[in-house]
Design a protein around this motif. Structure first.
Motif, PDB file in Angstrom:
ATOM      1  N   ILE A   1      49.308  57.909  73.885  1.00  0.00           N
ATOM      2  CA  ILE A   1      49.371  56.904  72.826  1.00  0.00           C
ATOM      3  C   ILE A   1      50.438  55.890  73.236  1.00  0.00           C
ATOM      4  O   ILE A   1      51.585  56.240  73.447  1.00  0.00           O
ATOM      5  N   GLN A   2      50.021  54.639  73.371  1.00  0.00           N
ATOM      6  CA  GLN A   2      50.938  53.594  73.807  1.00  0.00           C
ATOM      7  C   GLN A   2      50.503  52.245  73.250  1.00  0.00           C
ATOM      8  O   GLN A   2      49.410  51.773  73.607  1.00  0.00           O
ATOM      9  N   PRO A   3      51.306  51.611  72.387  1.00  0.00           N
ATOM     10  CA  PRO A   3      52.533  52.109  71.784  1.00  0.00           C
ATOM     11  C   PRO A   3      52.247  52.958  70.554  1.00  0.00           C
ATOM     12  O   PRO A   3      51.238  52.775  69.877  1.00  0.00           O
ATOM     13  N   SER A   4      53.124  53.885  70.272  1.00  0.00           N
ATOM     14  CA  SER A   4      52.920  54.763  69.123  1.00  0.00           C
ATOM     15  C   SER A   4      53.328  54.050  67.830  1.00  0.00           C
ATOM     16  O   SER A   4      54.174  53.147  67.829  1.00  0.00           O
ATOM     17  N   GLU A   5      52.688  54.469  66.723  1.00  0.00           N
ATOM     18  CA  GLU A   5      52.977  53.919  65.407  1.00  0.00           C
ATOM     19  C   GLU A   5      53.163  55.080  64.424  1.00  0.00           C
ATOM     20  O   GLU A   5      52.625  56.173  64.654  1.00  0.00           O
ATOM     21  N   PRO A   6      53.881  54.841  63.325  1.00  0.00           N
ATOM     22  CA  PRO A   6      54.090  55.927  62.352  1.00  0.00           C
ATOM     23  C   PRO A   6      52.798  56.567  61.861  1.00  0.00           C
ATOM     24  O   PRO A   6      52.752  57.768  61.613  1.00  0.00           O
ATOM     25  N   ARG A   7      51.726  55.801  61.751  1.00  0.00           N
ATOM     26  CA  ARG A   7      50.462  56.358  61.255  1.00  0.00           C
ATOM     27  C   ARG A   7      49.800  57.295  62.259  1.00  0.00           C
ATOM     28  O   ARG A   7      48.785  57.943  61.940  1.00  0.00           O
ATOM     29  N   ASP A   8      50.348  57.378  63.460  1.00  0.00           N
ATOM     30  CA  ASP A   8      49.839  58.332  64.450  1.00  0.00           C
ATOM     31  C   ASP A   8      50.409  59.727  64.231  1.00  0.00           C
ATOM     32  O   ASP A   8      49.981  60.681  64.903  1.00  0.00           O
ATOM     33  N   SER A   9      51.348  59.856  63.334  1.00  0.00           N
ATOM     34  CA  SER A   9      51.949  61.163  63.060  1.00  0.00           C
ATOM     35  C   SER A   9      50.870  62.121  62.564  1.00  0.00           C
ATOM     36  O   SER A   9      50.145  61.832  61.604  1.00  0.00           O
ATOM     37  N   ALA A  10      50.753  63.255  63.239  1.00  0.00           N
ATOM     38  CA  ALA A  10      49.676  64.215  62.957  1.00  0.00           C
ATOM     39  C   ALA A  10      49.884  65.423  63.852  1.00  0.00           C
ATOM     40  O   ALA A  10      50.801  65.455  64.678  1.00  0.00           O
ATOM     41  N   VAL A  11      49.002  66.397  63.690  1.00  0.00           N
ATOM     42  CA  VAL A  11      48.937  67.501  64.648  1.00  0.00           C
ATOM     43  C   VAL A  11      47.739  67.241  65.549  1.00  0.00           C
ATOM     44  O   VAL A  11      46.625  66.997  65.065  1.00  0.00           O
ATOM     45  N   TYR A  12      47.977  67.278  66.839  1.00  0.00           N
ATOM     46  CA  TYR A  12      46.926  67.034  67.811  1.00  0.00           C
ATOM     47  C   TYR A  12      46.556  68.349  68.487  1.00  0.00           C
ATOM     48  O   TYR A  12      47.411  69.048  69.022  1.00  0.00           O
ATOM     49  N   PHE A  13      45.276  68.661  68.426  1.00  0.00           N
ATOM     50  CA  PHE A  13      44.780  69.893  69.029  1.00  0.00           C
ATOM     51  C   PHE A  13      43.919  69.594  70.245  1.00  0.00           C
ATOM     52  O   PHE A  13      43.135  68.641  70.254  1.00  0.00           O
TER      53      PHE A  13
ATOM     54  N   ARG B   1      52.632  68.903  67.240  1.00  0.00           N
ATOM     55  CA  ARG B   1      52.980  68.161  66.023  1.00  0.00           C
ATOM     56  C   ARG B   1      53.744  66.915  66.437  1.00  0.00           C
ATOM     57  O   ARG B   1      54.852  67.003  66.955  1.00  0.00           O
ATOM     58  N   LEU B   2      53.135  65.760  66.201  1.00  0.00           N
ATOM     59  CA  LEU B   2      53.736  64.479  66.582  1.00  0.00           C
ATOM     60  C   LEU B   2      54.282  63.772  65.351  1.00  0.00           C
ATOM     61  O   LEU B   2      53.572  63.611  64.355  1.00  0.00           O
TER      62      LEU B   2
END
Lengths: 115, 114
Positions: A79-91, A111-112
């Motif tokens: 993820i580039q650039p990251s944003e607050p809405r990308d906060s999640a758990v990635y499996f 957990r991001l």
């Protein structure tokens, strides 16, 4: 078997930074999946690889997300650039051939948190 | 389009008792797979049980068993002798045979009371 391995388990970063998530599928599995889980949207399939080739990336939210699978034992989600809405758990999940059922086995998740 | 419905957002069970979690699905296909996954507080998605639609016999894994009613498109999970470690979110999932895409339900949170 060690199961699907993901790293890191937790990642905290600041908005605008690049984030790279890593996955090692179960040995012998030829399909690999990246999912994102949030409270609002549940589990979403981001991308599906078969024999290291991306087959379905329709779930990738936008150009900020990219995924690669350079060989059968390694995949990355960036993820580039990251944003607050990308906060999640990635499996990451992997499965054997679809003809034998294609049961997916999940990794422990990353957990991001993007501040 | 296929859908999976878990109508119970939350369930509670007393330790050592039996609980049944409900799942219904909609499909026009005849060959498919159904799954139950457990997601404890650690967040890992753990496969609990799998059912092939062409098999009439209900799948069983130790204390976990399913009641698969193909005509009714129902796939419930029964947990016997509930333990504190069974407390988790449980997801029902559907997959058409020969395809890769899972359809997940919204989950049922199971609480186990000591």
């Amino acid at each position: 078997d060690a199961g699907v391995i993901q790293s890191p388990r937790h990642e905290v970063t600041e908005m605008g930074q690049e984030v790279t998530l890593r996955c090692k599928p179960i040995s012998g599995h030829n399909s690999l999946f990246w999912y994102r889980q949030t409270m609002m949207r549940g589990l979403e399939l981001l991308i599906y690889f078969n024999n290291n080739v991306p087959i379905d990336d329709s779930g990738m939210p936008e150009d900020r997300f990219s995924a690669k699978m350079p060989n059968a034992s390694f995949s990355t989600l960036k993820i580039q650039p990251s944003e607050p809405r990308d906060s999640a758990v990635y499996f990451c999940a992997s499965s054997g051939p679809l003809i034998s059922g294609g049961t997916q086995y999940f990794g422990p998740g990353t957990r991001l948190t993007v501040l | 389009a296929q859908t999976v419905t878990q109508s119970q957002p939350e369930m509670s069970v007393q330790e050592a008792e039996t609980v049944t979690l409900s799942c219904t699905y909609d499909t026009s296909e005849s060959d498919y797979y159904l799954f139950w996954y457990k997601q404890p507080p650690s967040r890992q998605m753990i496969l609990v049980i799998r059912q092939e639609a062409y098999k009439q016999q209900n799948a069983t894994e130790n204390r976990f068993s399913v009641n698969f009613q193909k005509a009714a498109k129902s796939f419930s999970l029964k947990i016997s002798d509930s333990q504190l470690g069974d407390a988790a979110m449980y997801f029902c999932a559907y997959k058409e045979a020969g395809t890769y895409k899972y359809i997940f339900g919204t989950g049922t949170r199971l609480k186990v009371l000591a």
